[in-house]
Design an enzyme around this catalytic site. Structure first.
Site, mmCIF file in Angstrom:
data_model
loop_
_atom_site.group_PDB
_atom_site.id
_atom_site.type_symbol
_atom_site.label_atom_id
_atom_site.label_comp_id
_atom_site.label_asym_id
_atom_site.label_seq_id
_atom_site.Cartn_x
_atom_site.Cartn_y
_atom_site.Cartn_z
ATOM 1 N N HIS A 71 0.846 -1.197 0.000
ATOM 2 C CA HIS A 71 0.000 0.000 0.000
ATOM 3 C C HIS A 71 0.882 1.247 0.000
ATOM 4 C CE1 HIS A 71 0.625 1.051 4.314
ATOM 5 N NE2 HIS A 71 0.648 -0.253 4.513
ATOM 6 N N ASP A 73 -0.318 4.404 1.045
ATOM 7 C CA ASP A 73 -0.742 5.414 2.014
ATOM 8 C C ASP A 73 0.027 5.261 3.315
ATOM 9 O OD1 ASP A 73 -2.266 2.953 2.307
ATOM 10 O OD2 ASP A 73 -3.462 3.976 3.830
ATOM 11 N N ASP A 104 6.751 1.536 6.867
ATOM 12 C CA ASP A 104 5.378 1.100 6.609
ATOM 13 C C ASP A 104 4.732 1.996 5.561
ATOM 14 O OD1 ASP A 104 2.934 -0.109 6.798
ATOM 15 O OD2 ASP A 104 2.397 0.752 8.735
ATOM 16 N N GLU A 133 -5.028 1.465 2.946
ATOM 17 C CA GLU A 133 -4.858 0.291 3.794
ATOM 18 C C GLU A 133 -4.922 0.673 5.260
ATOM 19 O OE1 GLU A 133 -2.482 -2.616 6.235
ATOM 20 O OE2 GLU A 133 -2.174 -0.467 5.901
ATOM 21 N N GLU A 134 -4.337 1.824 5.605
ATOM 22 C CA GLU A 134 -4.224 2.224 7.005
ATOM 23 C C GLU A 134 -5.569 2.539 7.643
ATOM 24 O OE1 GLU A 134 -1.708 1.777 8.614
ATOM 25 O OE2 GLU A 134 0.116 2.102 7.457
ATOM 26 N N GLU A 159 4.935 -5.813 3.864
ATOM 27 C CA GLU A 159 4.848 -5.081 5.131
ATOM 28 C C GLU A 159 6.112 -5.347 5.961
ATOM 29 O OE1 GLU A 159 2.669 -2.988 6.283
ATOM 30 O OE2 GLU A 159 0.702 -3.369 5.383
#
Length: 350
Positions: A71, A73, A104, A133-134, A159
């Site tokens: 991801h 974001d 991250d 995603e967050e 991740e």
């Protein structure tokens, strides 16, 4: 021309891409220009024309694919003046890249790009880059449609895992729990019933004797209307994590008589890799017996892509995610590219 994973990480970090902001699309636009004609790029755009997902697939897809995902974001930075370095600077010092998202997970995203760049033509490898995603993996399901018609045989999530394959990640449940009360003048609290006090008792009880989860975090809380009014409403949003795929973390809360409402906001299952899966064994993947606490897009993508074989492997340190002065080691970035490239080679020759 080979991708410089450190340079790309720095370029990605310099784009502020907090969940829900235009920066998410800006990062995806940057990624569009990093792939050559060995690949086809598929895009998903929102109503405003901004990019919502990018998929990179072989020009001539063959067999089941190894799909890398990441991801773009990041979580908010908080007070930027409290950081030792500006949070979106992408500074390169002391053998580390610094800034929000380095761990991250823009370092992982850059490593995906570099490993696909290094893969031989015809490799059965693809990538999927997502947004939001967050905030609960809200972009993953739509992103998965970009891989319609393709067979996903293995999902690799970049991740942060300290550079080691882990067994999986916990499931997550987010709840908004509400207590009600009776309003009264602040000088006569005995004439009312304090909803905040009631909520506090429930939260204390949950911490002491609640069941159905491994971890509990009270993330936000609110209530009342004025300091001189007994509050007739209070609420909290709680984050519950568990490795048990059969657990119902909301059940305990629904049984509490002093809660006026229990409102589900998010429920994502745990994702666990079977180390005895024949394909995992053939690939020589030996996961740590460690389950990380965070959730990933894999919780959504496994169902959307019809693939429950998930490898979590990324260059970042798990204990640096979401923290002030986030960073990733240059060595870890290069090691991730080597690990991903090795996985691609083994996948192609399995």
């Amino acid at each position: 021309m080979s991708t410089d994973v450190v340079d790309l990480t720095r370029r990605l970090v310099r784009i502020p891409s907090v969940s829900g902001s235009p920066g998410e699309s800006d990062v995806l636009e940057l990624l569009l220009g990093t792939f050559d004609d060995r690949y086809r790029v598929r895009t998903l755009r929102g109503p405003d024309g901004g990019l919502r997902a990018v998929a990179v697939v072989p020009a001539v897809p063959t067999g089941p694919l190894m799909v890398f995902t990441g991801h773009v974001d990041v979580v908010p930075t908080g007070d930027p003046d409290a950081w030792a370095r500006p949070p979106f600077s992408g500074d390169l010092t002391d053998g580390r890249v610094w800034g929000r998202g380095t761990t991250d997970m823009k370092g992982g995203v850059a490593a995906i790009v570099a490993s696909l760049d290094a893969a031989p033509a015809g490799s059965a490898v693809a990538a999927l880059f997502t947004v939001e995603e967050e905030t609960g993996s809200r972009g993953a399901a739509d992103a998965a449609t970009l891989l319609d018609g393709l067979d996903t045989g293995l999902l690799v999530v970049a991740e942060p895992t300290d550079g080691r394959v882990v067994r999986g990640h916990r499931g997550v449940t987010w709840l908004r729990v509400v207590t009600d009360g009776v309003a009264a003048h602040g000088s006569a609290p005995h004439l009312g019933r304090n909803a905040i006090s009631g909520l506090t008792r429930v939260l204390d009880r949950a911490a002491a004797e609640g069941t159905g989860w491994d971890t509990l975090n009270v993330g936000t809380i609110g209530g009342g209307t004025a300091v001189n009014v007994v509050p007739d409403l209070a609420w909290a949003r709680v984050d519950l994590r568990t490795t048990d795929p059969l657990a119902d973390p909301a059940a305990w809360w629904r049984e509490q008589p002093d809660l006026a409402a229990v409102e589900p906001e998010l429920a994502l299952p745990a994702v666990l890799l079977d180390p005895d899966d024949p394909e995992v064994v053939r690939l020589g993947i030996e996961p740590d017996d460690r389950v990380v606490g965070y959730f990933t897009d894999a919780a959504v993508l496994t169902g959307a892509l019809g693939c429950d074989r998930v490898v979590l492997l990324g260059p970042g340190q798990t204990d640096l995610a979401h923290r002030r002065d986030e960073s990733v080691a240059v060595d870890a970035l290069h090691r991730a590219v080597a690990d991903y490239t090795d996985l691609i080679t083994r996948w192609d020759h399995r």
